[in-house]
Design a protein around this motif. Sequence first.
Motif, PDB file in Angstrom:
ATOM      1  N   MET A  32       0.835  -1.190   0.000  1.00 43.62           N
ATOM      2  CA  MET A  32       0.000   0.000   0.000  1.00 43.62           C
ATOM      3  C   MET A  32       0.879   1.253   0.000  1.00 43.62           C
ATOM      4  SD  MET A  32      -3.205  -0.880   2.567  1.00 43.62           S
ATOM      5  CE  MET A  32      -4.169   0.508   1.916  1.00 43.62           C
ATOM      6  N   TYR A  33       0.304   2.328  -0.508  1.00 41.74           N
ATOM      7  CA  TYR A  33       0.994   3.615  -0.552  1.00 41.74           C
ATOM      8  C   TYR A  33       0.351   4.577   0.444  1.00 41.74           C
ATOM      9  CZ  TYR A  33       2.276   8.275  -2.229  1.00 41.74           C
ATOM     10  OH  TYR A  33       2.711   9.569  -2.307  1.00 41.74           O
ATOM     11  N   THR A  34       1.199   5.333   1.146  1.00 37.06           N
ATOM     12  CA  THR A  34       0.713   6.323   2.091  1.00 37.06           C
ATOM     13  C   THR A  34       1.592   7.564   1.983  1.00 37.06           C
ATOM     14  OG1 THR A  34       0.206   6.755   4.425  1.00 37.06           O
ATOM     15  CG2 THR A  34       2.105   5.383   3.978  1.00 37.06           C
ATOM     16  N   GLU A  35       1.170   8.667   2.591  1.00 42.37           N
ATOM     17  CA  GLU A  35       1.907   9.919   2.485  1.00 42.37           C
ATOM     18  C   GLU A  35       2.018  10.610   3.839  1.00 42.37           C
ATOM     19  OE1 GLU A  35       0.979  11.582  -2.025  1.00 42.37           O
ATOM     20  OE2 GLU A  35      -0.134  12.406  -0.325  1.00 42.37           O
ATOM     21  N   THR A  36       3.015  11.463   3.925  1.00 41.12           N
ATOM     22  CA  THR A  36       3.125  12.344   5.076  1.00 41.12           C
ATOM     23  C   THR A  36       3.458  13.746   4.591  1.00 41.12           C
ATOM     24  OG1 THR A  36       4.174  12.680   7.236  1.00 41.12           O
ATOM     25  CG2 THR A  36       5.579  11.851   5.467  1.00 41.12           C
ATOM     26  N   SER A  37       3.203  14.727   5.436  1.00 42.81           N
ATOM     27  CA  SER A  37       3.436  16.122   5.081  1.00 42.81           C
ATOM     28  C   SER A  37       4.810  16.554   5.553  1.00 42.81           C
ATOM     29  CB  SER A  37       2.364  17.001   5.729  1.00 42.81           C
ATOM     30  OG  SER A  37       2.638  18.365   5.541  1.00 42.81           O
ATOM     31  N   VAL A  38       5.658  16.986   4.599  1.00 44.61           N
ATOM     32  CA  VAL A  38       7.012  17.439   4.924  1.00 44.61           C
ATOM     33  C   VAL A  38       7.284  18.724   4.147  1.00 44.61           C
ATOM     34  CG1 VAL A  38       9.447  16.811   5.102  1.00 44.61           C
ATOM     35  CG2 VAL A  38       7.705  15.016   5.129  1.00 44.61           C
ATOM     36  N   PRO A  39       7.124  19.897   4.746  1.00 40.67           N
ATOM     37  CA  PRO A  39       7.275  21.158   4.014  1.00 40.67           C
ATOM     38  C   PRO A  39       8.593  21.321   3.280  1.00 40.67           C
ATOM     39  CG  PRO A  39       6.240  21.553   6.125  1.00 40.67           C
ATOM     40  CD  PRO A  39       6.646  20.104   6.127  1.00 40.67           C
ATOM     41  N   THR A  40       9.690  20.776   3.822  1.00 41.15           N
ATOM     42  CA  THR A  40      10.978  20.949   3.167  1.00 41.15           C
ATOM     43  C   THR A  40      11.244  19.902   2.093  1.00 41.15           C
ATOM     44  OG1 THR A  40      11.984  19.806   5.060  1.00 41.15           O
ATOM     45  CG2 THR A  40      12.158  22.197   5.004  1.00 41.15           C
ATOM     46  N   TYR A  41      10.263  19.057   1.796  1.00 38.23           N
ATOM     47  CA  TYR A  41      10.378  18.181   0.643  1.00 38.23           C
ATOM     48  C   TYR A  41       9.604  18.815  -0.502  1.00 38.23           C
ATOM     49  CZ  TYR A  41      10.641  13.995  -2.224  1.00 38.23           C
ATOM     50  OH  TYR A  41      10.913  13.120  -3.234  1.00 38.23           O
ATOM     51  N   THR A  42      10.184  18.795  -1.694  1.00 33.29           N
ATOM     52  CA  THR A  42       9.564  19.479  -2.823  1.00 33.29           C
ATOM     53  C   THR A  42       8.119  19.053  -3.015  1.00 33.29           C
ATOM     54  OG1 THR A  42      11.699  19.667  -3.907  1.00 33.29           O
ATOM     55  CG2 THR A  42       9.766  19.952  -5.275  1.00 33.29           C
ATOM     56  N   SER A  43       7.221  20.007  -3.085  1.00 36.47           N
ATOM     57  CA  SER A  43       5.761  19.895  -3.163  1.00 36.47           C
ATOM     58  C   SER A  43       5.127  19.603  -1.815  1.00 36.47           C
ATOM     59  CB  SER A  43       5.296  18.849  -4.203  1.00 36.47           C
ATOM     60  OG  SER A  43       5.352  17.527  -3.688  1.00 36.47           O
ATOM     61  N   GLY A  44       5.912  19.430  -0.763  1.00 37.86           N
ATOM     62  CA  GLY A  44       5.373  19.345   0.586  1.00 37.86           C
ATOM     63  C   GLY A  44       4.821  18.006   1.022  1.00 37.86           C
ATOM     64  N   ARG A  45       4.870  17.013   0.138  1.00 33.91           N
ATOM     65  CA  ARG A  45       4.390  15.674   0.479  1.00 33.91           C
ATOM     66  C   ARG A  45       5.497  14.670   0.206  1.00 33.91           C
ATOM     67  NH1 ARG A  45       0.203  15.762   3.545  1.00 33.91           N
ATOM     68  NH2 ARG A  45      -0.412  13.671   2.869  1.00 33.91           N
ATOM     69  N   LEU A  46       5.598  13.644   1.045  1.00 36.92           N
ATOM     70  CA  LEU A  46       6.565  12.587   0.821  1.00 36.92           C
ATOM     71  C   LEU A  46       5.860  11.247   0.897  1.00 36.92           C
ATOM     72  CD1 LEU A  46       9.425  11.664   0.305  1.00 36.92           C
ATOM     73  CD2 LEU A  46       9.874  11.777   2.752  1.00 36.92           C
ATOM     74  N   GLY A  47       6.025  10.425  -0.129  1.00 40.84           N
ATOM     75  CA  GLY A  47       5.355   9.137  -0.185  1.00 40.84           C
ATOM     76  C   GLY A  47       6.117   8.042   0.538  1.00 40.84           C
ATOM     77  N   LEU A  48       5.368   7.098   1.067  1.00 47.74           N
ATOM     78  CA  LEU A  48       5.917   5.920   1.731  1.00 47.74           C
ATOM     79  C   LEU A  48       5.237   4.683   1.144  1.00 47.74           C
ATOM     80  CD1 LEU A  48       5.594   7.199   5.416  1.00 47.74           C
ATOM     81  CD2 LEU A  48       7.669   7.247   4.018  1.00 47.74           C
ATOM     82  N   MET A  49       6.012   3.649   0.915  1.00 46.36           N
ATOM     83  CA  MET A  49       5.460   2.387   0.446  1.00 46.36           C
ATOM     84  C   MET A  49       5.599   1.369   1.571  1.00 46.36           C
ATOM     85  SD  MET A  49       3.967   1.932  -2.508  1.00 46.36           S
ATOM     86  CE  MET A  49       4.810   2.858  -3.777  1.00 46.36           C
ATOM     87  N   VAL A  50       4.492   0.793   1.999  1.00 54.46           N
ATOM     88  CA  VAL A  50       4.495  -0.168   3.098  1.00 54.46           C
ATOM     89  C   VAL A  50       3.977  -1.500   2.579  1.00 54.46           C
ATOM     90  CG1 VAL A  50       2.225   0.654   3.896  1.00 54.46           C
ATOM     91  CG2 VAL A  50       3.700  -0.621   5.461  1.00 54.46           C
ATOM     92  N   ALA A  51       4.599  -2.585   3.030  1.00 54.30           N
ATOM     93  CA  ALA A  51       4.242  -3.914   2.536  1.00 54.30           C
ATOM     94  C   ALA A  51       4.321  -4.920   3.675  1.00 54.30           C
ATOM     95  CB  ALA A  51       5.168  -4.332   1.399  1.00 54.30           C
TER      96      ALA A  51
END
Length: 306
Positions: free
Chosen positions: A238-257
């Motif tokens: 599954m794919y999920t996201e978190t909010s990280v302002p200093t990452y370009t576009s402000g979102r960073l994806g995580l892949m969990v399995a």
Amino acid sequence: MPNQDSTSSPQLTHATINNGWFREVSDESFPGQAFELRVSKILHVEKSEFQDILVFESTDYGNVLVLDGIIQLSERDEFSYQEMITHIPIFAHKNPKSVLIIGGGDGGVLREVLKHNYIERIIQVEIDETVIRLSKKYLKSMSIGFDNPKVEIKLCDGFAYLDELRSAQEKFDIIITDSSDPDGPAAAFFQENYFKLLYNALNENGNVIMQASENVWLNINKLKELKQTMQKVFPNVMYTETSVPTYTSGRLGLMVASKDDSLKLNQPVRSFNREQEIDLFRYYNSSIHKSSFDLPNWASSFLDQY
């Protein structure tokens, strides 16, 4: 490039900093975009055996760690990433006792894992000792767990370490891959062979999570490719996201399995009470665990189609 820090040389320079601003540009990772932070002071510049390392003090985001020109974290928002990449796989597991961290030399993931007192053993594999050394000096709130007796640090390549485990009996309940983006030495951490090694190193109902490098607003095609590659190995991805302002576009994806195809990774099977969550976490809670998997219609339909 010789090792330099602000105590030995007050006139440090770096190619990414001009007129008091750090600028991050990557046509491959986020084409057509750039990100800037105002710099108060350059703290350290070093070329390690593996990568170019910059640490600077920003005017508004605290100390910032940059590897090969790409921001890895800032003190102001690092917890949103560290907490989500750590607590999602742990709370989705019924009874985790052992954790393997690949990368994460800044110590942030390790700090979060240690908040789970029932975890009995933690191994952290980091290829670049320089990152650990500099984090202890400039990111002290993150690097507090390295001397914990539960923790064993192995200074070696994560891919090679997992390869060695193929002939060993040691398995883990949770594996957290906290690597840099898939450019240069980290490219191997985004390929099918690596996922096979992860699968082999997990216990029967083990969970794994990794930073996906992309999010749905950057390059959703690469994100879909990564998910499909993991699905060749794991029955539950599954794919999920978190909010990280200093990452370009402000979102960073995580892949969990997970090896467990019946496990609902977006539903924590355990949780702390609300008082504990407020005391221990600045970002993560059981509600965010669930909602972070919810995506806009166009993104979820694209990622799930074959």
